[in-house]
Write a protein that holds these residues in place. Structure first.
Motif, short mmCIF file in Angstrom:
data_model
loop_
_atom_site.label_atom_id
_atom_site.label_comp_id
_atom_site.label_asym_id
_atom_site.label_seq_id
_atom_site.Cartn_x
_atom_site.Cartn_y
_atom_site.Cartn_z
N ILE A 100 0.89 -1.22 -0.14
CA ILE A 100 -0.03 0.00 -0.08
C ILE A 100 0.92 1.21 -0.02
O ILE A 100 0.64 2.11 -0.70
N GLY A 101 2.12 1.14 0.63
CA GLY A 101 2.91 2.33 0.84
C GLY A 101 3.50 2.55 -0.50
O GLY A 101 3.67 3.65 -1.00
N ILE A 102 3.84 1.34 -1.32
CA ILE A 102 4.52 1.77 -2.57
C ILE A 102 3.50 2.34 -3.39
O ILE A 102 3.72 3.27 -4.36
N ILE A 104 1.04 4.45 -2.83
CA ILE A 104 0.57 5.74 -2.52
C ILE A 104 1.82 6.41 -3.08
O ILE A 104 1.75 7.63 -3.68
N PHE A 105 3.11 5.98 -2.75
CA PHE A 105 4.23 6.55 -3.19
C PHE A 105 4.34 6.56 -4.73
O PHE A 105 4.57 7.93 -5.08
N GLY C 297 3.65 7.52 1.40
CA GLY C 297 4.03 6.39 0.96
C GLY C 297 5.57 5.94 1.38
O GLY C 297 5.43 4.78 2.02
N LEU C 300 5.27 5.12 5.37
CA LEU C 300 4.54 3.74 5.44
C LEU C 300 5.44 2.83 5.16
O LEU C 300 5.89 1.67 6.05
N ILE C 301 6.19 2.66 4.19
CA ILE C 301 7.35 1.58 3.75
C ILE C 301 8.40 1.70 4.88
O ILE C 301 8.81 0.65 5.32
#
Lengths: 294, 440, 348
Positions: A100-102, A104-105, C297, C300-301
């Motif tokens: 999910i982080g990927i 959003i990034f 993002g 988070l990672i």
């Protein structure tokens, strides 16, 4: 009758895209037990790469097409090696959050690098004008035919790769049992990276195929991803055949609901289809005989 | 009756305006230049701070996210050329992602934390409806909402709120009147966004077009999961109903999808599209890569779309307003496409600066509201409706056809009101040219 | 005894918050109320995932149900806000029960997919039944402070009081539940389903109960959020919100109620802060609105890779000897994905 043909073929044309996304999810799930929530975002990004190449080469579609596939392959590999690998062996929620982080990034990054305030136009490979049999318009175009052919060809090539090559054998072995594979001398890490790379490639394919009708912006693959994910869940996350069938079934069902009932009901119909299937088959239509780890 | 009502007010409004101008001139010539003071919240001797809520990211962003930067470009131009009585405009536009709950949060921030003088051009019907009560309760001027909803015209309930663009009901009437005259007896299909925008537009259309002539009405959901599938189905149904003219109240992405879907089912009706969804540059941006793949339908998919316009056409490069805004665009925001959204953003910013000049050297919230009433026509082709009892904005438009990627007028400017029976008349006045300085 | 302690802590916190609400300006009061409103949903989710071991990627759906229920009750029945909060929690709990029955059969990504689709599909009901739910303009929610507080009592401060009070009650109930026999059973199910059922626990019923509890929290939270933002619309309950709740629970520290507070604070306070930062550093519009997204993002990672136990886990590590509690919810979640890799690690 005319409407029925249009709804059916139109549904299949949409569905094959869901199939492609679903297939890319299945590839990763089988190999690494990770569900890649960034798949849609990655496809959006590689489509931007394709568009940049097309514009820079004076409109050469096929160079852009290949660039997207290459970028998808590379992106999948880099992400697996860089940020997903460390979550392997950790609880699954870690990988959920990382992907999910990927997502959003990547969406933010695309907004910074490519986006100029407007959705961009992305070309189709072939004409989008309806094909006709006699005077009856079929509601599908050469481009739809190409789209379906491309996804099915990719699926067949993948199947052949898995079945007939040593690499494929390693991929299958790793998906089946990573630790045993490692003991047998398979470099599991490399195999997992390859799995992600292939999934990235299939996702990129879906991106270039669907974007002519979604237009390109940082969020343009979000909804397509949700439907692709739904298709994968319906088909069963362990089954590539399930992914293809799940996508087509979902596409046709949604097309009928939108056509014969009401466009407002499409999302609810998607939910209903999902719930209905999972009620009887909690691991999807094409789940292998129920395996629950004891 | 409605005409006399309108006519009755124009001179009154004009008089009021005159009185204001005279008062302003009188005060400045009489006592020399008054010192600039912090005459209201958000106003200092050097700055005017205003705020807005805009969709800058998310699914509603593409296209709309150009408006605020375009407005800001015009404000920067004004600031660089003397400002408003020497004050510089500071424009804070916050991202609400087109989510009404976030709109509430950011508007609270603007009013309570940033202490803005006014809310300017807040974008969207559902989003702005979420805050219109609060803004009015706090008596913050709520100028020129970016939505053609009729809901902004409630001077009694929302005395601080003013619309700006041609409202959807008036627009529906003007479009409907044209179709009724030029496509007599043809079967008509409707394609519209299933919200205030589409429904208001359809309401206006139905004031002019007999119900029996309408053979199909296909709503779409702007938040659809797979818009191309949804629009494809709509096109198939419009075709099956035999509609020869399709009138759309749609946003550009859906207009573009409708054109593509029509090709996908071999269907070629006359398309009539409302202003919001017909900006040729935006549409071309969405469709340019299709043009050579669209087979027998010619070079451009847009050729022949009938629409209306309430601002000068970007294709008319000799127009003084277009020249002015092109110059500012090239200087301040060259990276954005010069499209209808950018034109819109600058035009509405111009109107704000107009109002601020009329509000006097040391403006208050009350004086700016008074200044809006009777605001003279400038960038728009038709006059404003603004008066003590009417908070609608632009009152008319010209019919146009898209030819070779630009809007070409095919009729005179027509004005009307928002009632079912109010006549549609040809506007007899002329639009003023842009001032040489580019500042009102 | 724990009950008493929790109540005492809650009362102390409540008194502090009461004082704080007088110290803040109206805008900060509103932000404060918004954080308090979101805490409930994040706390419910953190219990569902961290303690009972089930996942939901569409928890915004339950907030939507709660807030629409509240808006309808306020509009048509004119109930007292206290009753409305309780009733909307119950409505959301019922919906959670239905979802829970389905969920008890589903594992890992299948459950994730079902909850995701729920969050996508539910808001479209509002467009389908416009006369009831008001379409995309939604329903307005307006409450006023009780007359007893005086005519000049600011609405914003009343929002803070209500949100904090309701949320503190929720947190006390959750804290007790988590430490009760039910909480222990949830952990047992989470850690090993088969063993738990051999030990006589009704696994399905416990899992459904977890969904009910967590949905009730989301329902109350949705009501408070609707009250603070004065409106309920379908656009408020996008996937972005659901994903935001999930990330908040994880960033705060899964399974920890205090972590839910940190998570909710980040969820509400980070976006305006980041946007201010990006704008004040002179980025262009497209860049300044996307920088916060990209940054989130990355955060988070990085957090997941470096600090998997979230803020609360980090605090524990800083403040005291390594507490095994922080790590427990994570190891337990392995059940979701029978990764072959893990088996190896476990046996070797």
């Amino acid at each position: 009758m005319q409407e029925f043909i249009e709804f059916t073929l139109g549904g299949l044309a949409s569905g094959i895209i869901y199939s492609a996304i679903a297939l890319s999810l299945v590839l990763i799930w089988r190999g690494t037990r990770v569900l890649n929530y960034a798949q849609g975002g990655m496809a959006m990004f590689t489509t931007y790469v394709a568009l940049t190449v097309i514009n820079d080469t004076g409109g050469n579609y096929w160079l852009g097409f290949l660039a997207a596939l290459a970028a998808g392959f590379a992106l999948g590999a880099v992400l697996e090696r860089g940020v997903v690998r460390p979550t392997v062996g950790k609880p699954p929620l870690n990988s959920v959050i990382v992907t999910i982080g990927i997502l959003i990034f990547i969406e933010g990054l695309a907004g910074i690098i490519f986006y100029n305030g407007q959705s961009a136009s992305f070309p189709p490979a072939y004409s989008i004008v309806s094909l006709k049999v006699g005077s009856i318009a079929l509601g599908v175009s050469w481009n739809d035919v190409f789209t379906a052919a491309a996804v099915l060809a990719a699926a067949v090539l993948l199947a052949a790769l898995f079945r007939y090559t040593t690499v494929g054998l390693r991929l299958r072995a790793t998906a089946f049992n990573a630790s045993v594979s490692r003991l047998l001398g398979v470099r599991v890490g490399r195999v997992l990276t390859l799995g992600w790379a292939l999934a990235g490639l299939i996702g990129a394919l879906a991106g270039v195929l669907v974007t002519p009708t979604t237009f390109l912006n940082p969020n343009s693959m979000d909804a397509i991803f949700v439907l692709g994910f739904t298709a994968a869940v319906i088909g069963g996350l362990d089954s590539p055949v399930g992914a293809i069938v799940g996508g087509l079934v979902l596409g046709v069902v949604l097309s009928y609901v939108g056509g014969y009932l009401s466009a407002d009901l499409i999302e609810l119909a998607g939910l209903a289809a999902l719930v209905l299937v999972l009620m009887f088959r909690p691991s999807g239509l094409f789940a292998p005989t129920a395996v629950r780890r004891v | 009756m409605n005409r006399s009502h309108r006519l009755g007010f124009v001179p009154l409004a004009g008089l009021a305006a005159l009185a204001l101008v005279v008062a302003a001139c009188g005060s400045s010539s009489g006592s020399g230049k008054k010192a600039l003071t912090a005459s209201a919240t958000g106003i200092t001797a050097k700055t005017i701070t205003i705020g807005s809520h805009q969709p800058l990211t998310g699914i509603a962003a593409p296209g709309y996210d150009e408006i605020a930067p375009a407005s800001n470009a015009y404000f920067q131009y004004v600031n660089a050329h003397g400002g408003v009585y020497g004050r510089k405009i500071k424009y804070i536009y916050l991202n609400d992602q087109y989510n009404p709950s976030i709109t509430v949060t950011v508007v609270n921030q603007l009013i309570l934390k940033d202490n803005v003088f006014a809310i300017f051009n807040g974008l969207g019907t559902p989003t702005h409806l979420a805050v219109v009560k609060t803004i009015n309760a706090d008596h913050v001027p709520d100028l020129f909402v970016a939505s053609g909803c009729e809901c902004w015209n409630q001077p009694k309930t929302y005395p601080d709120t003013f619309g700006w663009q041609l409202d959807y009901v008036r627009e529906g009437k003007i479009l409907g009147n044209y179709v009724e005259q030029h496509f007599k007896g043809k079967k008509i299909g409707l394609f519209y966004q299933n919200d205030e925008f589409g429904l208001d537009g359809i309401k206006g259309l139905k004031y002019e077009i007999p119900a029996k002539q309408i053979v199909a009405a296909e709503p779409y959901n702007a938040a659809a999961s797979n818009p191309s599938q949804e629009v494809g189905t709509a096109a198939a149904k419009l075709k099956a109903a035999g509609a020869q003219v399709v009138i759309s109240f749609s946003v550009p992405a859906f207009t573009a999808l409708l054109r593509l879907s029509e090709l996908g089912v071999s269907y070629n009706p006359q398309n009539v599209v409302s202003d919001v969804g017909s900006d040729p540059i935006t549409l071309e941006g969405l469709l340019n890569s299709f043009a050579k793949k669209s087979g027998s339908f010619g070079k451009s998919l847009l050729q022949g779309i009938i629409t209306d316009g309430y601002l000068p056409s970007l294709g008319d490069t000799t127009n003084s307003w277009i020249k002015l805004f092109t110059k500012i665009h090239n200087e301040y925001i060259p990276k954005l496409p010069l499209d209808g959204n950018v034109l819109y953003g600058m035009a509405v910013a111009y109107t704000f600066v107009q109002a601020m000049f009329r509000a006097g050297r040391n403006p208050t919230r009350a004086s700016v509201l008074a200044a809006v009433n009777g605001l003279p026509q400038a960038v728009a082709v038709a006059p404003f409706a603004y008066s003590l009892t009417d908070h609608n904005g632009i009152t008319g438009a010209y019919m146009a056809e898209i030819k070779n990627g630009v809007l070409v007028p095919i009729g005179p400017v027509q004005v009307t009101d928002d009632t079912p029976t109010g006549a549609i008349t040809t506007y007899s006045g002329t639009q003023p040219s842009a001032p040489a300085s580019g500042i009102p | 005894m724990t009950m008493l302690r929790h109540v005492a802590i809650a009362v102390a916190c409540g008194a502090l918050l009461l004082l704080l609400s007088y110290r803040l300006d109206l805008y900060r009061d509103l932000q404060f109320a918004e954080v308090a409103a979101e805490v409930g949903a994040v706390a419910g989710l953190t219990v569902l995932i961290g303690i009972s071991g089930q996942i939901s990627i569409g928890h915004g759906a339950f907030m939507a149900i709660g807030s629409y229920a509240a808006a309808l009750l306020l509009l048509h029945q004119h109930w007292n806000i206290g009753y409305v909060i309780v009733a909307s929690g119950l409505v959301a709990a019922a919906a959670g029960g239905i979802m829970g029955i389905a969920a008890a059969r589903l594992r890992g990504p299948y459950l994730a997919g079902a909850t995701l689709m729920l969050a996508v599909a539910l808001p479209s009901l509002a467009d389908k039944y416009q006369s009831v739910f008001g379409g995309d303009q939604g329903l307005s929610v307006s409450i006023t402070p009780p007359a007893a507080l005086g005519a000049t009592f600011p609405l914003q401060r009343w929002f803070v009081w209500l949100s904090c009070a309701a949320t503190l009650v929720l947190l006390v109930l959750l804290a007790n539940l988590v430490r009760s026999r039910i909480g222990r059973s949830w952990r047992a199910v989470r850690d090993d389903e088969i063993a738990a059922s051999l030990a006589g626990l009704n696994v399905a019923r416990l899992q459904i109960l977890a969904f009910v509890v967590s949905a009730a929290c989301a329902g109350v939270s949705g009501t408070l959020y609707a009250m603070v933002t004065t409106i309920v619309t379908p656009d408020a309950f996008t996937l972005t919100l659901s994903i935001g709740l999930l990330t908040a629970a994880v960033l705060g520290g899964l399974g920890s109620l205090l972590g839910a507070v940190w998570g909710a604070a980040i969820l509400v306070l980070a976006p305006p802060f980041l946007q201010d930062f990006a704008t004040s550093h002179g980025f262009s519009s497209a860049v300044s609105s996307n920088v916060p997204i990209a940054a989130y993002g990355v955060v988070l990672i990085v957090v997941m890779l470096v600090f998997p136990a979230g803020i609360q886990g980090g605090l524990r590590r800083l403040l005291g000897p390594a507490a095994p509690v922080a790590a427990a919810p994570f190891s337990a979640l392995r059940r979701h994905a029978p990764a072959r890799e893990e088996k190896e690690e476990g046996t070797v």
